[in-house]
Design a protein around this motif. Structure first.
Motif, PDB file in Angstrom:
ATOM      1  N   ASP A  95       0.825  -1.211   0.000  1.00  0.00           N
ATOM      2  CA  ASP A  95       0.000   0.000   0.000  1.00  0.00           C
ATOM      3  C   ASP A  95       0.859   1.262   0.000  1.00  0.00           C
ATOM      4  N   PHE A  96       1.904   1.224   0.814  1.00  0.00           N
ATOM      5  CA  PHE A  96       2.833   2.352   0.867  1.00  0.00           C
ATOM      6  C   PHE A  96       3.435   2.608  -0.520  1.00  0.00           C
ATOM      7  N   LEU A  97       3.861   1.539  -1.206  1.00  0.00           N
ATOM      8  CA  LEU A  97       4.520   1.682  -2.503  1.00  0.00           C
ATOM      9  C   LEU A  97       3.551   2.095  -3.611  1.00  0.00           C
ATOM     10  N   LEU A  98       2.317   1.593  -3.538  1.00  0.00           N
ATOM     11  CA  LEU A  98       1.294   2.007  -4.510  1.00  0.00           C
ATOM     12  C   LEU A  98       1.096   3.522  -4.403  1.00  0.00           C
ATOM     13  N   ASN A  99       0.955   3.967  -3.169  1.00  0.00           N
ATOM     14  CA  ASN A  99       0.758   5.372  -2.886  1.00  0.00           C
ATOM     15  C   ASN A  99       1.957   6.216  -3.336  1.00  0.00           C
ATOM     16  N   HIS A 138       4.462  10.024  -7.330  1.00  0.00           N
ATOM     17  CA  HIS A 138       5.467  10.366  -8.343  1.00  0.00           C
ATOM     18  C   HIS A 138       4.824  10.644  -9.695  1.00  0.00           C
ATOM     19  N   GLN A 139       3.716   9.982  -9.955  1.00  0.00           N
ATOM     20  CA  GLN A 139       2.968  10.276 -11.182  1.00  0.00           C
ATOM     21  C   GLN A 139       2.524  11.740 -11.119  1.00  0.00           C
ATOM     22  N   ALA A 140       2.062  12.140  -9.930  1.00  0.00           N
ATOM     23  CA  ALA A 140       1.557  13.506  -9.744  1.00  0.00           C
ATOM     24  C   ALA A 140       2.643  14.571  -9.901  1.00  0.00           C
ATOM     25  N   VAL A 141       3.894  14.236  -9.590  1.00  0.00           N
ATOM     26  CA  VAL A 141       4.955  15.241  -9.737  1.00  0.00           C
ATOM     27  C   VAL A 141       5.679  15.105 -11.081  1.00  0.00           C
ATOM     28  N   GLY A 142       5.149  14.257 -11.973  1.00  0.00           N
ATOM     29  CA  GLY A 142       5.667  14.203 -13.346  1.00  0.00           C
ATOM     30  C   GLY A 142       6.790  13.219 -13.602  1.00  0.00           C
ATOM     31  N   VAL A 143       7.027  12.292 -12.665  1.00  0.00           N
ATOM     32  CA  VAL A 143       8.081  11.289 -12.866  1.00  0.00           C
ATOM     33  C   VAL A 143       7.516  10.144 -13.709  1.00  0.00           C
ATOM     34  N   LYS A 144       8.238   9.755 -14.764  1.00  0.00           N
ATOM     35  CA  LYS A 144       7.815   8.625 -15.599  1.00  0.00           C
ATOM     36  C   LYS A 144       8.292   7.307 -14.984  1.00  0.00           C
ATOM     37  N   TRP A 169      19.846  -7.897  -5.718  1.00  0.00           N
ATOM     38  CA  TRP A 169      19.379  -6.514  -5.580  1.00  0.00           C
ATOM     39  C   TRP A 169      18.382  -6.156  -6.675  1.00  0.00           C
ATOM     40  N   LEU A 170      18.702  -6.591  -7.911  1.00  0.00           N
ATOM     41  CA  LEU A 170      17.783  -6.323  -9.024  1.00  0.00           C
ATOM     42  C   LEU A 170      16.407  -6.919  -8.746  1.00  0.00           C
ATOM     43  N   ASN A 171      16.396  -8.139  -8.238  1.00  0.00           N
ATOM     44  CA  ASN A 171      15.121  -8.802  -7.939  1.00  0.00           C
ATOM     45  C   ASN A 171      14.326  -8.005  -6.913  1.00  0.00           C
ATOM     46  N   MET A 172      15.002  -7.604  -5.834  1.00  0.00           N
ATOM     47  CA  MET A 172      14.290  -6.861  -4.796  1.00  0.00           C
ATOM     48  C   MET A 172      13.808  -5.520  -5.332  1.00  0.00           C
ATOM     49  N   TYR A 173      14.683  -4.814  -6.017  1.00  0.00           N
ATOM     50  CA  TYR A 173      14.304  -3.492  -6.520  1.00  0.00           C
ATOM     51  C   TYR A 173      13.153  -3.595  -7.521  1.00  0.00           C
ATOM     52  N   SER A 174      13.135  -4.674  -8.315  1.00  0.00           N
ATOM     53  CA  SER A 174      12.066  -4.783  -9.313  1.00  0.00           C
ATOM     54  C   SER A 174      10.719  -5.046  -8.647  1.00  0.00           C
ATOM     55  N   ILE A 175      10.716  -5.657  -7.475  1.00  0.00           N
ATOM     56  CA  ILE A 175       9.457  -5.822  -6.734  1.00  0.00           C
ATOM     57  C   ILE A 175       8.955  -4.451  -6.262  1.00  0.00           C
ATOM     58  N   VAL A 176       9.893  -3.642  -5.761  1.00  0.00           N
ATOM     59  CA  VAL A 176       9.546  -2.289  -5.309  1.00  0.00           C
ATOM     60  C   VAL A 176       8.991  -1.464  -6.478  1.00  0.00           C
ATOM     61  N   VAL A 177       9.708  -1.496  -7.611  1.00  0.00           N
ATOM     62  CA  VAL A 177       9.300  -0.704  -8.773  1.00  0.00           C
ATOM     63  C   VAL A 177       7.978  -1.200  -9.354  1.00  0.00           C
ATOM     64  N   SER A 178       7.775  -2.513  -9.291  1.00  0.00           N
ATOM     65  CA  SER A 178       6.537  -3.042  -9.834  1.00  0.00           C
ATOM     66  C   SER A 178       5.336  -2.505  -9.052  1.00  0.00           C
ATOM     67  N   ALA A 179       5.451  -2.446  -7.732  1.00  0.00           N
ATOM     68  CA  ALA A 179       4.359  -1.895  -6.923  1.00  0.00           C
ATOM     69  C   ALA A 179       4.202  -0.395  -7.185  1.00  0.00           C
ATOM     70  N   MET A 180       5.309   0.340  -7.262  1.00  0.00           N
ATOM     71  CA  MET A 180       5.233   1.783  -7.530  1.00  0.00           C
ATOM     72  C   MET A 180       4.594   2.040  -8.893  1.00  0.00           C
ATOM     73  N   THR A 181       4.924   1.193  -9.867  1.00  0.00           N
ATOM     74  CA  THR A 181       4.391   1.355 -11.226  1.00  0.00           C
ATOM     75  C   THR A 181       2.896   1.078 -11.277  1.00  0.00           C
ATOM     76  N   ARG A 182       2.457   0.081 -10.514  1.00  0.00           N
ATOM     77  CA  ARG A 182       1.017  -0.192 -10.447  1.00  0.00           C
ATOM     78  C   ARG A 182       0.279   0.986  -9.820  1.00  0.00           C
ATOM     79  N   GLY A 183       0.874   1.569  -8.781  1.00  0.00           N
ATOM     80  CA  GLY A 183       0.256   2.734  -8.151  1.00  0.00           C
ATOM     81  C   GLY A 183       0.261   3.938  -9.082  1.00  0.00           C
ATOM     82  N   TRP A 184       1.325   4.066  -9.850  1.00  0.00           N
ATOM     83  CA  TRP A 184       1.483   5.172 -10.806  1.00  0.00           C
ATOM     84  C   TRP A 184       0.341   5.151 -11.820  1.00  0.00           C
ATOM     85  N   ALA A 185       0.007   3.938 -12.283  1.00  0.00           N
ATOM     86  CA  ALA A 185      -0.968   3.762 -13.366  1.00  0.00           C
ATOM     87  C   ALA A 185      -2.408   3.826 -12.870  1.00  0.00           C
ATOM     88  N   LYS A 186      -2.591   3.856 -11.563  1.00  0.00           N
ATOM     89  CA  LYS A 186      -3.962   3.819 -11.024  1.00  0.00           C
ATOM     90  C   LYS A 186      -4.695   5.130 -11.207  1.00  0.00           C
TER      91      LYS A 186
END
Ligand code: HEM
Length: 147
Positions: free
Chosen positions: A84-88, A93-99, A130-147
């Motif tokens: 939930d934290f990462l979705l948010n 970041h979507q709101a501040v213009g980060v792709k 590290w790549l695996n862990m970071y990609s889990i973080v980014v995947s959640a952030m990306t789902r939140g970005w697209a919401k």
């Protein structure tokens, strides 16, 4: 489990010095994509990347990013609790213009920082962990970005 050990061991000393390591990371990020600098509204107060990276507002964001990584490392066994934290966070970041592609670039900068700080301890399995862990973080952030 082996991945978790590699991540925890390597973060143990890095996590104690978040700001200097975060600065290495963001210096690399702004080298890869200088335009990202302009997404920080407070960047108008500084000239070039090195100057921005020494401003208090930037250092605060650097610290925020490092704290998110720190939280992910602490929650390797239950990363879903950060969902939930990462979705948010993605939405903000979507709101501040980060792709979302820029999140990937932060990942490259993270690996760069790990490589430069760990030296010979930066191995292929460690990089992959590290790549695996970071990609889990980014995947959640990306789902939140697209919401
Ligand atoms: C907030 C930019 C990547 C973590 C912000 C803000 C901006 C921003 C403009 C709002 C102002 C501020 O709080 O400083 C960027 C840019 C990025 C990036 C340009 C490059 C891709 C990341 C990443 C993370 C992160 C990868 C974590 C893994 C945070 C946090 C906040 C934040 C925790 C505070 C959110 C809140 O106020 O609740 N970011 N960011 N940022 N950023 Fe980033």
């Amino acid at each position: 489990e082996k991945d978790k050990g590699l991540i925890r061991d390597s973060w143990e000393s890095l996590g104690k010095n978040k700001v200097p390591h975060g600065i290495v990371m963001f210096t690399r990020l702004f080298e890869l994509d200088p335009a990202l600098l302009t997404l920080f509204s407070y960047s108008t107060n500084c000239g070039d990347a090195p100057e921005c990276l020494s401003s208090p507002e930037f250092l605060e964001h650097v610290t925020k990013v490092m704290l998110v990584i720190d939280a992910a490392v602490s929650h390797l066994d239950d990363l879903h609790t950060l969902e939930d934290f990462l979705l948010n966070l993605g939405r903000k970041h979507q709101a501040v213009g980060v792709k979302t592609q820029s999140f990937t670039m932060v990942g490259e900068s993270l690996l760069y920082m790990l490589q430069s700080s760990l030296g010979p301890a930066y191995t292929t399995p460690l990089r992959q962990a590290w790549l695996n862990m970071y990609s889990i973080v980014v995947s959640a952030m990306t789902r939140g970005w697209a919401k």
